[in-house]
Design an enzyme around this catalytic site. Structure first.
Site, PDB file in Angstrom:
ATOM      1  N   SER A 100      -9.350   2.855   2.999  1.00 15.88           N
ATOM      2  CA  SER A 100      -8.369   3.453   2.117  1.00 15.88           C
ATOM      3  C   SER A 100      -7.504   2.424   1.392  1.00 15.88           C
ATOM      4  O   SER A 100      -6.716   2.784   0.517  1.00 15.88           O
ATOM      5  CB  SER A 100      -7.463   4.383   2.934  1.00 15.88           C
ATOM      6  OG  SER A 100      -6.750   3.673   3.925  1.00 15.88           O
ATOM      7  N   SER A 142     -10.065   0.710   7.264  1.00 15.34           N
ATOM      8  CA  SER A 142      -9.451   0.692   5.937  1.00 15.34           C
ATOM      9  C   SER A 142      -8.972  -0.667   5.454  1.00 15.34           C
ATOM     10  O   SER A 142      -8.587  -0.805   4.304  1.00 15.34           O
ATOM     11  CB  SER A 142      -8.285   1.684   5.891  1.00 15.34           C
ATOM     12  OG  SER A 142      -8.765   3.000   5.922  1.00 15.34           O
ATOM     13  N   LYS A 201       0.846  -1.193   0.000  1.00 15.61           N
ATOM     14  CA  LYS A 201       0.000   0.000   0.000  1.00 15.61           C
ATOM     15  C   LYS A 201       0.885   1.248   0.000  1.00 15.61           C
ATOM     16  O   LYS A 201       1.865   1.326   0.747  1.00 15.61           O
ATOM     17  CB  LYS A 201      -0.919  -0.022   1.226  1.00 15.61           C
ATOM     18  CG  LYS A 201      -1.938   1.101   1.284  1.00 15.61           C
ATOM     19  CD  LYS A 201      -2.867   0.924   2.478  1.00 15.61           C
ATOM     20  CE  LYS A 201      -3.847   2.076   2.613  1.00 15.61           C
ATOM     21  NZ  LYS A 201      -4.759   1.905   3.759  1.00 15.61           N
TER      22      LYS A 201
END
Length: 499
Positions: free
Chosen positions: A151, A175, A75
């Site tokens: 996210s 997230s 990520k």
């Protein structure tokens, strides 16, 4: 074909092929790259390629490692690789490169994983959708018109589309769990402090944010957590110790007559979609059939206080991120350096007092104590993961009036006026309208997971959340392993990109 094997097997399954020398790590890496090049133009899940380095790393993999040769994505926030960009979805950081590996990445390297790239995130990982201005929206493999969540939306999109079986994720307010719910994946947020956050940091988001992974299978998540845990110098939080193997826990029965509490009501008193309610009710019926005791009872915490405490953290962390951004830019940050919403959140952070921040942390501690007491009676707390199925791309864009107000506030620096006008309460309710269930576990530090147990009539996944007492990931994994074998479990390979 190897591409089909990549889509069908999980990480441990691919590693087993490598260890048996039925496939070489470089072949897996090339298959993942080929898959990424084929589908990413439609999904926009990967925003930075690390292909050449991945090929080099694949040639030197230790074949004895747990995930030897397994391709993986990271990520694009906090999961730093030395020499690679880490811009957190922000145009202001697009030229910034990491000076060192994060401790999370160091431990992942030791698993034998091969990093092929980085995934898309909303700016500073602030949203439950992944639509940054810098890179554009990531899309859901189940339906390209819908969000994969946020996210960790890019990571979820990539795993659900079969690019990689495992992708890095983190969770500061849902997230990991929100994208898992929207993409038909397994997503566990570990106990606060369980996974390292260093170097040079002892906490992320005051401990609310924890790193882990998104996976297709329960066993990949368990095996990866086994690899990530362990002492970290400078860590801010004590985590209840677990001396066993999470992967080994999967073969142990959960046991009969566990006590489950459940609620389908939003802690904010807002609407919950019937599909998300049905996801929980189907699960409740199954749990009862399995011999467990299930009772409808809401967590004994004030949902609105939890939301406001969360947003006090949120505002403060955004303001701090913008202040740190100034060190990178070498100048004072100005309106336009970041997205308007981010800038306004930062203004609200500057208008938040130290007193308010401390009081909000105390609210977390009260909730943590309350939930520990709650779990003396109930083994698990069950809710929808989200209050609605995945939104359409662009659906949650600010309205014209909201954009006008944000631009006005941004140009005038009127954070204090926004607070006085009650914009904080309005923002909290609107922002959490679709995802009001996940923040509790972040503030209390509890482990929580989303399981893919429902498909809507529109063939979109809807997750069910399970929360346990702090330190009890082992119980969550045992439960997940049992539910993974039931007919409710949604097969991610049913989405159009896996056909």
């Amino acid at each position: 074909m190897l591409g089909d094997v990549l889509k069908e097997l999980d990480g441990l399954g691919l590693a087993e092929l490598v260890k048996k020398k039925e496939v070489r790590p470089l072949e897996l890496t090339e298959a993942a790259i080929q898959r990424a090049e084929a589908v990413n133009p439609e999904l926009n899940a990967i925003i930075h390629k690390m292909y050449d380095k991945a090929r080099q790393d694949a040639e030197t993999v230790d074949l004895t490692r747990t995930f030897a040769g397994v391709p993986m994505l990271l990520k694009n926030i906090t999961q730093e690789v030395k020499g690679e960009p880490i811009n957190s979805g922000s145009r202001a950081l697009q030229d910034y490169r990491s000076s060192t590996d994060s401790e999370y990445v160091r431990r992942l390297r030791k698993t034998g994983s091969v990093f092929i790239g980085q995934t898309n995130v909303p700016e500073f990982a602030l949203m439950g959708i992944t639509e940054p201005e810098l890179y554009g929206p990531s899309r859901n493999p189940w339906n390209l018109g819908h969000t994969p969540g946020g996210s960790s939306g890019g990571s979820a999109s990539a795993v659900a589309a079969g690019i990689v079986p495992i992708a890095g994720a983190n969770d500061g307010g849902g997230s990991i769990r929100i994208p898992a719910a929207y993409c038909g994946l397994f997503g566990l947020k570990p106990t606060r402090g369980r996974v390292p956050v260093g170097p040079n940091l002892g906490r992320h988001w005051q401990g609310a944010s924890v790193d882990h992974v998104l996976t297709k299978t329960v066993r990949d998540s368990a095996a990866m957590l086994d690899e990530l845990v362990g002492y970290e110098k400078g860590a801010a939080f004590y985590t209840p110790r677990f001396d066993g193997s999470y992967l080994a826990e999967l073969s142990k029965p959960l046991g009969k007559q566990k006590r489950f509490a459940f609620s389908v009501n939003s802690p904010l008193g807002t609407e919950v979609d019937p599909e998300c309610i049905e996801a929980v009710m189907k699960t409740v019926r199954l749990l009862e059939e399995m011999g467990h005791e299930v009772e409808e009872v809401a967590a004994p915490v004030d949902g609105k206080k939890i939301a406001n405490s969360y947003f006090t953290l949120y505002f403060g962390e955004v303001a701090a991120s913008i202040a740190l951004l100034e060190e990178v830019l070498g100048r004072k940050a100005k309106f336009g350096d970041v997205e308007p919403t981010t800038w306004v959140l930062g203004l609200l952070g500057k208008a938040t007092s130290a007193e308010e921040f401390v009081l909000s942390i105390r609210e977390w501690d009260k909730a943590a104590f309350t939930m520990e007491t709650f779990h003396e009676r109930y083994d698990f707390y069950v809710t929808p993961t989200t209050a609605f199925p995945p939104a359409k791309i662009g659906e949650l864009e600010p309205s014209g009036a909201e954009k006008w107000l944000m631009n006005l506030a941004g140009k005038t620096g009127a954070g204090g006026l926004l607070k006085k006008a009650g914009i904080v309460d309005q923002l909290a309710e609107k922002s959490l309208l679709r995802t009001p269930f996940t923040q509790l576990a972040n503030l209390t530090g509890q482990p929580a997971m989303s399981l893919p147990l429902h498909l809507t009539k529109d063939q979109l996944p809807s997750g069910v959340q399970f929360i346990a007492a702090r330190g009890q990931e082992d119980k969550l994994f045992r439960l997940a392993a049992e539910l993974e074998q039931t007919s409710l479990w949604v097969d991610v390979n049913r989405n159009p990109f896996m056909a």
